[in-house]
Design a protein around this motif. Structure first.
Motif, PDB file in Angstrom:
ATOM      1  N   LEU A  33      -3.796   2.861   5.102  1.00  0.00           N
ATOM      2  CA  LEU A  33      -5.061   2.589   5.786  1.00  0.00           C
ATOM      3  C   LEU A  33      -5.399   3.766   6.684  1.00  0.00           C
ATOM      4  CD1 LEU A  33      -4.319  -1.108   6.744  1.00  0.00           C
ATOM      5  CD2 LEU A  33      -5.839  -0.311   4.911  1.00  0.00           C
ATOM      6  N   HIS A  34      -6.690   3.983   6.925  1.00  0.00           N
ATOM      7  CA  HIS A  34      -7.076   5.135   7.755  1.00  0.00           C
ATOM      8  C   HIS A  34      -6.616   4.963   9.187  1.00  0.00           C
ATOM      9  CE1 HIS A  34     -10.344   2.762   9.534  1.00  0.00           C
ATOM     10  NE2 HIS A  34     -10.618   3.776  10.331  1.00  0.00           N
ATOM     11  N   ASP A  59     -11.412   0.834   1.814  1.00  0.00           N
ATOM     12  CA  ASP A  59     -11.034   2.189   1.435  1.00  0.00           C
ATOM     13  C   ASP A  59      -9.603   2.448   1.889  1.00  0.00           C
ATOM     14  OD1 ASP A  59     -13.531   2.889   0.376  1.00  0.00           O
ATOM     15  OD2 ASP A  59     -14.281   3.502   2.340  1.00  0.00           O
ATOM     16  N   VAL A  60      -8.844   3.149   1.056  1.00  0.00           N
ATOM     17  CA  VAL A  60      -7.500   3.552   1.446  1.00  0.00           C
ATOM     18  C   VAL A  60      -7.365   5.067   1.297  1.00  0.00           C
ATOM     19  CG1 VAL A  60      -6.446   1.332   0.904  1.00  0.00           C
ATOM     20  CG2 VAL A  60      -6.595   3.073  -0.883  1.00  0.00           C
ATOM     21  N   LEU A  69       0.832  -1.199   0.000  1.00  0.00           N
ATOM     22  CA  LEU A  69       0.000   0.000   0.000  1.00  0.00           C
ATOM     23  C   LEU A  69       0.872   1.256   0.000  1.00  0.00           C
ATOM     24  CD1 LEU A  69      -2.849  -0.889   2.525  1.00  0.00           C
ATOM     25  CD2 LEU A  69      -3.164  -0.273   0.124  1.00  0.00           C
ATOM     26  N   ASP A  70       1.858   1.272   0.871  1.00  0.00           N
ATOM     27  CA  ASP A  70       2.725   2.445   0.973  1.00  0.00           C
ATOM     28  C   ASP A  70       3.471   2.683  -0.341  1.00  0.00           C
ATOM     29  OD1 ASP A  70       3.807   4.439   3.024  1.00  0.00           O
ATOM     30  OD2 ASP A  70       5.656   3.595   2.192  1.00  0.00           O
ATOM     31  N   ALA A  71       3.930   1.612  -0.971  1.00  0.00           N
ATOM     32  CA  ALA A  71       4.647   1.748  -2.242  1.00  0.00           C
ATOM     33  C   ALA A  71       3.745   2.311  -3.337  1.00  0.00           C
ATOM     34  CB  ALA A  71       5.210   0.396  -2.665  1.00  0.00           C
ATOM     35  N   ALA A  72       2.436   2.044  -3.217  1.00  0.00           N
ATOM     36  CA  ALA A  72       1.468   2.571  -4.181  1.00  0.00           C
ATOM     37  C   ALA A  72       0.986   3.968  -3.805  1.00  0.00           C
ATOM     38  CB  ALA A  72       0.274   1.620  -4.290  1.00  0.00           C
ATOM     39  N   TYR A  94       2.699   2.873   8.630  1.00  0.00           N
ATOM     40  CA  TYR A  94       2.514   1.486   9.060  1.00  0.00           C
ATOM     41  C   TYR A  94       3.563   1.029  10.066  1.00  0.00           C
ATOM     42  CZ  TYR A  94       6.138   0.323   5.584  1.00  0.00           C
ATOM     43  OH  TYR A  94       7.304   0.256   4.861  1.00  0.00           O
ATOM     44  N   LEU A  95       4.641   1.820  10.234  1.00  0.00           N
ATOM     45  CA  LEU A  95       5.661   1.506  11.233  1.00  0.00           C
ATOM     46  C   LEU A  95       5.502   2.317  12.507  1.00  0.00           C
ATOM     47  CD1 LEU A  95       8.845   1.229   8.980  1.00  0.00           C
ATOM     48  CD2 LEU A  95       7.412  -0.626   9.873  1.00  0.00           C
TER      49      LEU A  95
END
Length: 415
Positions: free
Chosen positions: A95-96, A169-170, A88-91, A263-264
């Motif tokens: 996430l909320h 949803d992102v 997700l992060d690479a794209a 995410y980290l």
């Protein structure tokens, strides 16, 4: 037999089948008898148990299918959050919100309304745009936000079928910095709780309900870059570069004091380490945000009766939603979370006092954690319980997904 991740609960189901895809789930559903889906085992009760066959869906984990233009990610129910966040992060997406543990699978977390923290952030299920599930006959159904049954099935605790995949949803990717604040007094907290919980996008208070102070604030703030300034104080709490972790071993928590990818930082625990303490029990109760100062004071007044069995409590918030079985249904909420020593009888005795203290505030328990509520008790505090039960009975008329737990708490009718 199998046990939950903490080793504090053993499942009694006579059979367990690990599946890899929808076809294998259908093969299990063709067998006679009760069934129930099982994920990453982050529940603390017999909620996911069955008198028949447990269907372990964690083998369905797969990369997310990300559509940046639509702002969505399609994920299998057995996929852990940790398995999709880097893609997700690479794209350029995120996430909320996330739960404390990135180790949990998306289907189980959303079906039980698991959550992170944030005044304006809903439980993880509020990101679900649609879900697909197999009914007792192996027929695949899809229900989307706005459909008649969505508000019942989105948080359905596996009581109606086997969720196979979900469209989430992102939001745009972002940086987050996590800091710890010490020295918050009870007087300051209970006088202006809103000032604390609104201090950043995500705020958690870790407490042992001691008289000499409320505890540590863990503040997760979105920042523009690594040099963005952060406040030094909130009320009488001061930011500290040094923190002794109250929630784990110290080397399993996400990094403090330095900005990093969402995410980290948003989860409390690192995905590459064992989370929390292990060998524990957990309980959690949601109260309306307006009632939270009084509810916190009420629990604090009985803390001497349970502190010896407590590892730590976390106080966090969630925004109101429209999901019938979400503990935050139609009310902005404060959640009181308890991580207990693995002392089942003693903790159950302690919960008598905790739940009595919270009763005036219509506290709602987290579905996947230890509590003492039965059907009458939940009918008093979960306004749409009967409506959700009616949907489950209609979708699963033969009762294949019924177990003792869902009968006990009023999610299904007895068989």
């Amino acid at each position: 037999m199998e046990q939950n991740w903490a080793g504090s609960h053993r499942y009694t189901a006579p059979a367990l089948v690990r599946v890899r895809d929808v076809g294998e789930i259908r093969a299990v559903l063709r067998r006679p008898g009760p069934v129930h889906a099982l994920g990453t085992r982050h529940s603390f009760t017999d909620l996911p148990d069955t008198a028949g066959t447990l269907i372990d869906v964690t083998g369905t984990e797969a990369p997310a299918i990300i559509d940046p233009d639509a702002g969505t990610a399609l994920v299998t129910a057995g996929t852990r959050y940790a398995a999709i966040v880097e893609d997700l992060d690479a794209a350029g997406r995120a996430l909320h919100n996330m739960g404390s543990l990135p180790h949990i699978n998306v289907g189980g977390a959303t079906q039980t309304a698991t959550h992170g923290s944030g005044d304006r952030l809903g439980v993880l299920t509020t990101a679900v745009r649609s879900l697909r599930f197999l009914d007792a006959d192996g027929i695949l159904h899809e229900v989307a936000r706005g459909d008649a049954d969505f508000a019942a099935l989105a948080v359905g605790v596996g009581a109606f079928g086997v969720v196979t995949d979900l469209t989430l949803d992102v939001v745009p990717r972002h940086l987050v910095r996590q800091d710890v604040y010490h020295g918050l007094s009870w007087d300051a907290l209970l006088t202006d709780l809103d000032a604390v919980t609104s201090f950043a996008e995500s705020v958690s208070l870790f407490t042992r309900w001691e008289a000499d102070g409320a505890g540590q604030l863990w503040v997760k703030r979105r920042v523009a870059d690594e040099t963005s300034p952060v406040p030094d104080a909130v009320l009488d709490a001061r930011r500290s570069p040094d923190a002794v972790s109250p929630i784990g071993s110290g080397d399993n928590i996400t990094r403090l004091g330095v900005a990093g990818p969402w995410y980290l930082r948003v989860p409390h625990f690192r995905a590459d380490a064992e989370p929390s303490w292990g060998g524990e029990l957990q309980s959690e109760y949601f109260v309306a945000r307006a009632d939270a100062p009084a509810a916190l004071a009420a629990v604090r007044a009985v803390a001497d009766g349970f502190r010896e069995h407590l590892i730590v409590s976390e106080i966090r918030t969630a925004a109101a939603d429209g999901l019938w079985l979400s503990p935050a249904y139609e009310r902005d909420s404060v959640a009181l979370h308890f991580t207990w020593q693995n002392r089942d009888a003693a903790v159950r005795a302690a919960l008598v006092g905790v739940e009595a203290a919270l009763e005036p505030y219509a506290a709602r328990p987290h579905w996947g954690k230890l509590h003492l509520f039965d059907r009458p008790g939940l009918e008093r505090v979960v306004p749409r319980l009967a409506d959700a039960r009616a949907v489950f009975e209609r979708v699963d008329p033969a009762g294949r997904f019924v177990n003792d737990h869902v009968i006990r708490v009023g999610l299904r009718e007895p068989r």
